[in-house]
Design an enzyme around this catalytic site. Structure first.
Site, PDB file in Angstrom:
ATOM      1  N   ASN A  10       0.870  -1.181   0.000  1.00  0.00           N
ATOM      2  CA  ASN A  10       0.000   0.000   0.000  1.00  0.00           C
ATOM      3  C   ASN A  10       0.906   1.229   0.000  1.00  0.00           C
ATOM      4  OD1 ASN A  10      -1.844   2.025   0.501  1.00  0.00           O
ATOM      5  ND2 ASN A  10      -2.154   1.470   2.655  1.00  0.00           N
ATOM      6  N   TRP A  11       1.001   1.864  -1.154  1.00  0.00           N
ATOM      7  CA  TRP A  11       1.939   2.981  -1.293  1.00  0.00           C
ATOM      8  C   TRP A  11       1.423   4.287  -0.691  1.00  0.00           C
ATOM      9  CZ3 TRP A  11       3.699   2.107  -7.083  1.00  0.00           C
ATOM     10  CH2 TRP A  11       4.619   1.048  -7.109  1.00  0.00           C
ATOM     11  N   LYS A  12       0.154   4.337  -0.341  1.00  0.00           N
ATOM     12  CA  LYS A  12      -0.416   5.575   0.220  1.00  0.00           C
ATOM     13  C   LYS A  12      -0.117   6.739  -0.737  1.00  0.00           C
ATOM     14  CE  LYS A  12       0.045   3.375   4.677  1.00  0.00           C
ATOM     15  NZ  LYS A  12       0.183   3.474   6.115  1.00  0.00           N
ATOM     16  N   HIS A  94      -9.250   1.249   4.741  1.00  0.00           N
ATOM     17  CA  HIS A  94      -7.978   1.432   5.449  1.00  0.00           C
ATOM     18  C   HIS A  94      -8.188   2.381   6.636  1.00  0.00           C
ATOM     19  CE1 HIS A  94      -3.914   2.672   6.392  1.00  0.00           C
ATOM     20  NE2 HIS A  94      -3.536   1.531   5.852  1.00  0.00           N
ATOM     21  N   GLU A  96      -6.550   4.762   7.750  1.00  0.00           N
ATOM     22  CA  GLU A  96      -6.355   6.191   7.454  1.00  0.00           C
ATOM     23  C   GLU A  96      -7.596   6.768   6.782  1.00  0.00           C
ATOM     24  OE1 GLU A  96      -2.584   5.775   5.457  1.00  0.00           O
ATOM     25  OE2 GLU A  96      -1.724   5.117   7.365  1.00  0.00           O
ATOM     26  N   GLU A 166      -5.211  -4.897  10.501  1.00  0.00           N
ATOM     27  CA  GLU A 166      -4.180  -3.891  10.740  1.00  0.00           C
ATOM     28  C   GLU A 166      -4.477  -3.156  12.045  1.00  0.00           C
ATOM     29  OE1 GLU A 166      -2.158  -2.706   6.773  1.00  0.00           O
ATOM     30  OE2 GLU A 166      -3.830  -1.364   7.154  1.00  0.00           O
ATOM     31  N   GLY A 172       2.715   2.246  10.750  1.00  0.00           N
ATOM     32  CA  GLY A 172       3.665   3.345  10.592  1.00  0.00           C
ATOM     33  C   GLY A 172       4.378   3.735  11.870  1.00  0.00           C
ATOM     34  N   GLY A 233       2.967  -1.166   4.203  1.00  0.00           N
ATOM     35  CA  GLY A 233       3.016   0.254   3.896  1.00  0.00           C
ATOM     36  C   GLY A 233       4.446   0.682   3.592  1.00  0.00           C
TER      37      GLY A 233
HETATM   38  P1  PGA Z   1       3.053   0.307   7.597  1.00  0.00           P
HETATM   39  O1  PGA Z   1       1.594   0.536   6.966  1.00  0.00           O
HETATM   40  O2  PGA Z   1       3.563  -1.010   7.011  1.00  0.00           O
HETATM   41  O3  PGA Z   1       3.864   1.472   7.124  1.00  0.00           O
HETATM   42  O4  PGA Z   1       2.888   0.226   9.070  1.00  0.00           O
HETATM   43  C1  PGA Z   1       0.708  -0.529   6.774  1.00  0.00           C
HETATM   44  C2  PGA Z   1      -0.584  -0.003   6.193  1.00  0.00           C
HETATM   45  O5  PGA Z   1      -1.033   1.075   6.601  1.00  0.00           O
HETATM   46  O6  PGA Z   1      -1.185  -0.643   5.312  1.00  0.00           O
END
Ligand code: PGA
Length: 251
Positions: A10-12, A94, A96, A166, A172, A233
């Site tokens: 997941n590149w966000k 997700h 976020e 998650e 993160g 991520g």
């Molecule tokens: P992270 O993110 O691996 O940077 O903790 C995972 C995600 O939000 O899918």
């Protein structure tokens, strides 16, 4: 039942279209045959990523979509528009999206139904916050999110859906759930799926773990039998780290 491992990046809000295409080209030589692989680029890089991934075993997923077919929804894109880029799937719910953009269980459910109808695969992300875990509410939250997302989704469709567990406190932050904690949450999610769809259908659903998965902790997480891969991520942003995580997913 042995499920094929599935690892998605997941590149966000990272990478231009050119960077996405270059990444796909470099990853192509490092794809283990035993692992299903997906990348979730930002909307602006979907078409180039999909073109670069054509003929490779890399599925391209959008990071969100709107449930309406078209209309006055400034800033949104539809399932058909995602398909039009050449992408095959969509990541929904997700944390976020839930925390920063007001995504609800009902919204995730509406999007999932539309994604299935359009022929898009979907990854649905669920997970508790730190406060919810400390209050002993993890199972209740997972149940609400899983049941909410899958409301009126038939058993024929649930097999096309991947669940990503998650824990919000692990995303993160560098704080990963221990393999045992993740395994326990995955088992809870699978038990909820079994209540909804029966044991056989529940056994077929892949459940990814996400939250600070890195090359040095991936193998420990993936060795748990309820953990069918990962949603990655930060460590999906370099070919070196992401391909090391893919290698760790080989059974
Ligand atoms: P992270 O993110 O691996 O940077 O903790 C995972 C995600 O939000 O899918």
């Amino acid at each position: 039942m042995s499920r094929r491992p599935f690892v998605a990046g997941n590149w966000k809000m990272h990478k231009t279209a050119a960077e996405a295409a270059e990444f796909v080209g470099r990853l192509a030589a490092r794809l283990p045959a035993e692992v299903d692989v997906a990348l979730c680029p930002p909307f602006t890089a979907l078409a180039e990523a999909a073109a670069a991934a054509a003929g490779l075993r890399i599925a391209i997923y959008a990071q969100n979509m709107h449930q309406a077919a078209s209309g006055a929804y400034t800033g949104e894109i539809s399932a058909e528009m995602i398909l039009d880029t050449g992408a095959q799937g969509v990541l929904l719910g997700h944390s976020e999206r839930r925390q920063l953009f007001g995504e609800t269980d009902e919204g995730v459910n509406a999007k999932l139904a539309v994604a299935h109808e359009a022929g898009l695969w979907a990854i649905v992300a669920v997970g508790e916050t730190e406060a919810e875990r400390e209050a002993g509410e993890t199972e209740r939250v997972l149940r609400r999110q899983v049941e909410g997302a899958l409301c009126d989704i038939g058993s024929d469709r649930v097999a096309e859906t991947t669940i990503a567990y998650e824990p919000v406190w692990a995303i993160g932050t560098g704080r990963t759930a221990t393999p045992a904690m993740a395994q326990a949450a995955h088992a809870e999610i699978r038990a909820i799926l079994a209540e909804l769809y029966g044991d056989e259908a529940a056994e077929a659903v892949r459940i990814q773990y996400g939250g600070s998965v890195k090359p040095d902790n991936a193998a420990g997480l993936f060795s748990e039998d309820e953990i069918d891969g990962g949603l990655i991520g930060g460590a999906s942003l370099t070919v070196e780290d992401f391909s090391a995580i893919l290698a760790a997913a080989v059974p």
